[in-house]
Design a protein around this motif. Structure first.
Motif, PDB file in Angstrom:
ATOM      1  N   LEU A  18       0.603  -1.118  -0.110  1.00 22.43           N
ATOM      2  CA  LEU A  18       0.004   0.320   0.215  1.00 22.43           C
ATOM      3  C   LEU A  18       0.923   1.223   0.141  1.00 22.43           C
ATOM      4  CD1 LEU A  18      -2.760  -0.579   2.631  1.00 22.43           C
ATOM      5  CD2 LEU A  18      -3.191  -0.358   0.513  1.00 22.43           C
ATOM      6  N   ARG A  19      -0.090   2.896  -1.109  1.00 21.29           N
ATOM      7  CA  ARG A  19       0.735   3.488  -0.632  1.00 21.29           C
ATOM      8  C   ARG A  19       0.547   4.401   0.327  1.00 21.29           C
ATOM      9  NH1 ARG A  19       3.849   7.274  -5.471  1.00 21.29           N
ATOM     10  NH2 ARG A  19       1.738   7.989  -5.089  1.00 21.29           N
ATOM     11  N   LEU A  20       0.713   5.131   1.013  1.00 23.08           N
ATOM     12  CA  LEU A  20       0.134   6.276   2.350  1.00 23.08           C
ATOM     13  C   LEU A  20       0.719   7.694   1.500  1.00 23.08           C
ATOM     14  CD1 LEU A  20      -0.207   5.028   5.537  1.00 23.08           C
ATOM     15  CD2 LEU A  20      -1.759   4.378   3.372  1.00 23.08           C
ATOM     16  N   SER A  21      -0.207   8.533   1.788  1.00 22.79           N
ATOM     17  CA  SER A  21      -0.205   9.725   0.722  1.00 22.79           C
ATOM     18  C   SER A  21      -0.462  10.742   2.048  1.00 22.79           C
ATOM     19  CB  SER A  21      -0.298  10.374  -0.338  1.00 22.79           C
ATOM     20  OG  SER A  21      -0.255   9.413  -1.836  1.00 22.79           O
ATOM     21  N   ALA A  35       6.278  12.781   9.697  1.00 20.80           N
ATOM     22  CA  ALA A  35       6.896  11.334   9.962  1.00 20.80           C
ATOM     23  C   ALA A  35       5.970  10.670  10.144  1.00 20.80           C
ATOM     24  CB  ALA A  35       7.080  11.601  11.171  1.00 20.80           C
ATOM     25  N   TRP A  36       5.293   9.484  10.012  1.00 20.52           N
ATOM     26  CA  TRP A  36       3.980   8.685  10.091  1.00 20.52           C
ATOM     27  C   TRP A  36       4.535   8.326  11.252  1.00 20.52           C
ATOM     28  CZ3 TRP A  36       0.119   8.839   6.896  1.00 20.52           C
ATOM     29  CH2 TRP A  36       0.926   9.214   5.621  1.00 20.52           C
ATOM     30  N   PHE A  37       3.378   8.205  12.187  1.00 22.07           N
ATOM     31  CA  PHE A  37       3.298   7.493  13.141  1.00 22.07           C
ATOM     32  C   PHE A  37       2.197   6.113  12.870  1.00 22.07           C
ATOM     33  CE2 PHE A  37       6.240   9.198  16.862  1.00 22.07           C
ATOM     34  CZ  PHE A  37       6.234  10.105  16.241  1.00 22.07           C
ATOM     35  N   ARG A  38       1.754   5.540  14.206  1.00 21.06           N
ATOM     36  CA  ARG A  38       1.073   4.040  14.114  1.00 21.06           C
ATOM     37  C   ARG A  38      -0.038   3.990  15.708  1.00 21.06           C
ATOM     38  NH1 ARG A  38       3.386  -0.811  11.031  1.00 21.06           N
ATOM     39  NH2 ARG A  38       4.471  -1.462  13.115  1.00 21.06           N
ATOM     40  N   ARG A  39      -1.364   3.750  15.344  1.00 21.34           N
ATOM     41  CA  ARG A  39      -1.311   2.726  16.581  1.00 21.34           C
ATOM     42  C   ARG A  39      -2.673   1.850  16.245  1.00 21.34           C
ATOM     43  NH1 ARG A  39      -4.991   6.942  20.647  1.00 21.34           N
ATOM     44  NH2 ARG A  39      -6.469   7.046  18.610  1.00 21.34           N
ATOM     45  N   ALA A  40      -2.444   0.249  16.762  1.00 21.78           N
ATOM     46  CA  ALA A  40      -2.697  -0.841  16.428  1.00 21.78           C
ATOM     47  C   ALA A  40      -3.630  -0.288  17.509  1.00 21.78           C
ATOM     48  CB  ALA A  40      -1.224  -1.496  16.868  1.00 21.78           C
ATOM     49  N   PRO A  41      -5.149  -1.533  17.737  1.00 17.46           N
ATOM     50  CA  PRO A  41      -5.918  -1.462  18.648  1.00 17.46           C
ATOM     51  C   PRO A  41      -5.219  -2.512  19.645  1.00 17.46           C
ATOM     52  CG  PRO A  41      -6.576  -2.934  16.702  1.00 17.46           C
ATOM     53  CD  PRO A  41      -5.038  -2.297  16.636  1.00 17.46           C
ATOM     54  N   GLY A  42      -5.375  -1.785  21.032  1.00 18.43           N
ATOM     55  CA  GLY A  42      -4.960  -1.394  22.621  1.00 18.43           C
ATOM     56  C   GLY A  42      -3.330  -0.980  22.610  1.00 18.43           C
ATOM     57  N   LYS A  43      -2.791  -0.571  22.211  1.00 13.37           N
ATOM     58  CA  LYS A  43      -1.589  -0.120  21.806  1.00 13.37           C
ATOM     59  C   LYS A  43      -1.240   1.062  21.383  1.00 13.37           C
ATOM     60  CE  LYS A  43       0.069  -4.628  20.027  1.00 13.37           C
ATOM     61  NZ  LYS A  43       1.159  -5.241  19.178  1.00 13.37           N
ATOM     62  N   GLU A  89       0.882  -8.231  11.145  1.00 15.41           N
ATOM     63  CA  GLU A  89       0.868  -6.853  12.717  1.00 15.41           C
ATOM     64  C   GLU A  89       0.961  -5.481  12.632  1.00 15.41           C
ATOM     65  OE1 GLU A  89       2.410  -9.819  12.042  1.00 15.41           O
ATOM     66  OE2 GLU A  89       4.583  -9.802  12.241  1.00 15.41           O
ATOM     67  N   ASP A  90       0.953  -5.214  10.873  1.00 15.32           N
ATOM     68  CA  ASP A  90       1.139  -3.375  10.731  1.00 15.32           C
ATOM     69  C   ASP A  90      -0.618  -2.713  10.926  1.00 15.32           C
ATOM     70  OD1 ASP A  90       3.485  -4.967   8.245  1.00 15.32           O
ATOM     71  OD2 ASP A  90       4.057  -3.990   9.446  1.00 15.32           O
ATOM     72  N   THR A  91      -1.438  -4.098  10.565  1.00 22.85           N
ATOM     73  CA  THR A  91      -2.866  -3.177  10.706  1.00 22.85           C
ATOM     74  C   THR A  91      -3.049  -2.381  11.882  1.00 22.85           C
ATOM     75  OG1 THR A  91      -3.447  -4.810  10.026  1.00 22.85           O
ATOM     76  CG2 THR A  91      -4.769  -4.242  11.480  1.00 22.85           C
ATOM     77  N   ALA A  92      -2.831  -1.536  11.759  1.00 29.46           N
ATOM     78  CA  ALA A  92      -3.075   0.491  12.451  1.00 29.46           C
ATOM     79  C   ALA A  92      -3.989   0.603  12.051  1.00 29.46           C
ATOM     80  CB  ALA A  92      -1.935   0.656  13.491  1.00 29.46           C
ATOM     81  N   VAL A  93      -4.252   2.661  12.579  1.00 27.13           N
ATOM     82  CA  VAL A  93      -4.457   4.023  12.274  1.00 27.13           C
ATOM     83  C   VAL A  93      -2.963   4.701  12.113  1.00 27.13           C
ATOM     84  CG1 VAL A  93      -5.548   5.871  12.518  1.00 27.13           C
ATOM     85  CG2 VAL A  93      -6.634   3.838  13.514  1.00 27.13           C
ATOM     86  N   TYR A  94      -2.858   4.700  10.693  1.00 25.45           N
ATOM     87  CA  TYR A  94      -1.273   5.672  10.157  1.00 25.45           C
ATOM     88  C   TYR A  94      -1.554   7.389  10.396  1.00 25.45           C
ATOM     89  CZ  TYR A  94       0.302   1.444   9.666  1.00 25.45           C
ATOM     90  OH  TYR A  94       1.114  -0.091   9.660  1.00 25.45           O
ATOM     91  N   TYR A  95      -1.198   7.612  11.431  1.00 24.85           N
ATOM     92  CA  TYR A  95      -0.835   9.623  10.872  1.00 24.85           C
ATOM     93  C   TYR A  95       0.183   9.909  10.733  1.00 24.85           C
ATOM     94  CZ  TYR A  95      -4.466   7.943  15.068  1.00 24.85           C
ATOM     95  OH  TYR A  95      -5.424   7.425  15.414  1.00 24.85           O
ATOM     96  N   CYS A  96       0.072  10.506   9.926  1.00 26.05           N
ATOM     97  CA  CYS A  96       1.026  11.758   9.423  1.00 26.05           C
ATOM     98  C   CYS A  96       0.973  12.782  10.137  1.00 26.05           C
ATOM     99  CB  CYS A  96       0.480  11.968   8.187  1.00 26.05           C
ATOM    100  SG  CYS A  96       1.326  13.374   7.715  1.00 26.05           S
ATOM    101  N   VAL A 117      -5.608   1.214   7.693  1.00 22.02           N
ATOM    102  CA  VAL A 117      -4.199   0.179   7.076  1.00 22.02           C
ATOM    103  C   VAL A 117      -5.173  -0.938   7.888  1.00 22.02           C
ATOM    104  CG1 VAL A 117      -2.394  -0.660   6.383  1.00 22.02           C
ATOM    105  CG2 VAL A 117      -2.551   1.725   6.119  1.00 22.02           C
ATOM    106  N   THR A 118      -5.572  -2.144   7.473  1.00 18.32           N
ATOM    107  CA  THR A 118      -5.882  -3.562   7.827  1.00 18.32           C
ATOM    108  C   THR A 118      -5.590  -4.558   6.475  1.00 18.32           C
ATOM    109  OG1 THR A 118      -7.918  -2.957   8.669  1.00 18.32           O
ATOM    110  CG2 THR A 118      -7.850  -4.995   7.795  1.00 18.32           C
ATOM    111  N   VAL A 119      -4.581  -5.486   7.699  1.00 19.65           N
ATOM    112  CA  VAL A 119      -3.360  -6.813   6.826  1.00 19.65           C
ATOM    113  C   VAL A 119      -4.145  -7.855   6.907  1.00 19.65           C
ATOM    114  CG1 VAL A 119      -1.418  -7.326   6.165  1.00 19.65           C
ATOM    115  CG2 VAL A 119      -1.630  -5.267   6.380  1.00 19.65           C
ATOM    116  N   SER A 120      -4.304  -8.606   5.803  1.00 25.44           N
ATOM    117  CA  SER A 120      -5.216  -9.466   6.475  1.00 25.44           C
ATOM    118  C   SER A 120      -4.244 -10.810   6.644  1.00 25.44           C
ATOM    119  CB  SER A 120      -6.687  -9.983   6.002  1.00 25.44           C
ATOM    120  OG  SER A 120      -6.366 -10.183   4.116  1.00 25.44           O
TER     121      SER A 120
END
Length: 121
Positions: A18-21, A35-43, A89-96, A117-120
């Motif tokens: 995937l490519r995020l913009s 920068a890019w950060f991310r937050r996974a459920p419960g983390k 494990e890359d599944t998360a909300v990604y923030y700029c 971003v959801t990775v199955s």
């Protein structure tokens, strides 16, 4: 006015890409590290990658090094995150984010709304 607007998230199978913009207001793009950060459920929100104002330096979390690439499109005032070989494990909300740089979220003053971003498996 500082604005950061993310796009490009979605659902992808493990091993895919995937490519995020993130569209950045012009002044922010010129004067801040991005920068890019991310937050996974419960983390907690965690650092993913950063790029200096000049674009000459990039930084990555160990967990994404070699798989993700951060870059800037100066013509479009956009910061990109190319994500390859995605894992569940890359599944998360990604923030700029925009700020003074570094790995710590406290160094960033401005944030986008996030993109999922959801990775199955």
């Amino acid at each position: 006015q500082v604005q950061l607007v993310e796009s490009g998230g979605g659902l992808v199978q493990a091993g895919g890409s995937l490519r995020l913009s993130c569209a950045v207001s012009a002044r922010t793009f010129q004067y801040y590290d991005l920068a890019w950060f991310r937050r996974a459920p419960g983390k907690e929100r965690e650092f993913v990658a950063a790029i200096s104002r000049s674009g000459g330096s990039t930084y990555y979390a160990d967990s994404v090094k070699g798989r993700f690439t951060i870059s800037k499109d100066n013509a479009k005032a956009t910061v990109l995150l190319q994500m390859n070989s995605l894992k569940p494990e890359d599944t998360a909300v990604y923030y700029c984010a925009a700020g003074t740089g570094g790995y710590n979220r406290d160094e960033y003053d401005y944030w986008g709304q996030g993109t999922q971003v959801t990775v199955s498996s």
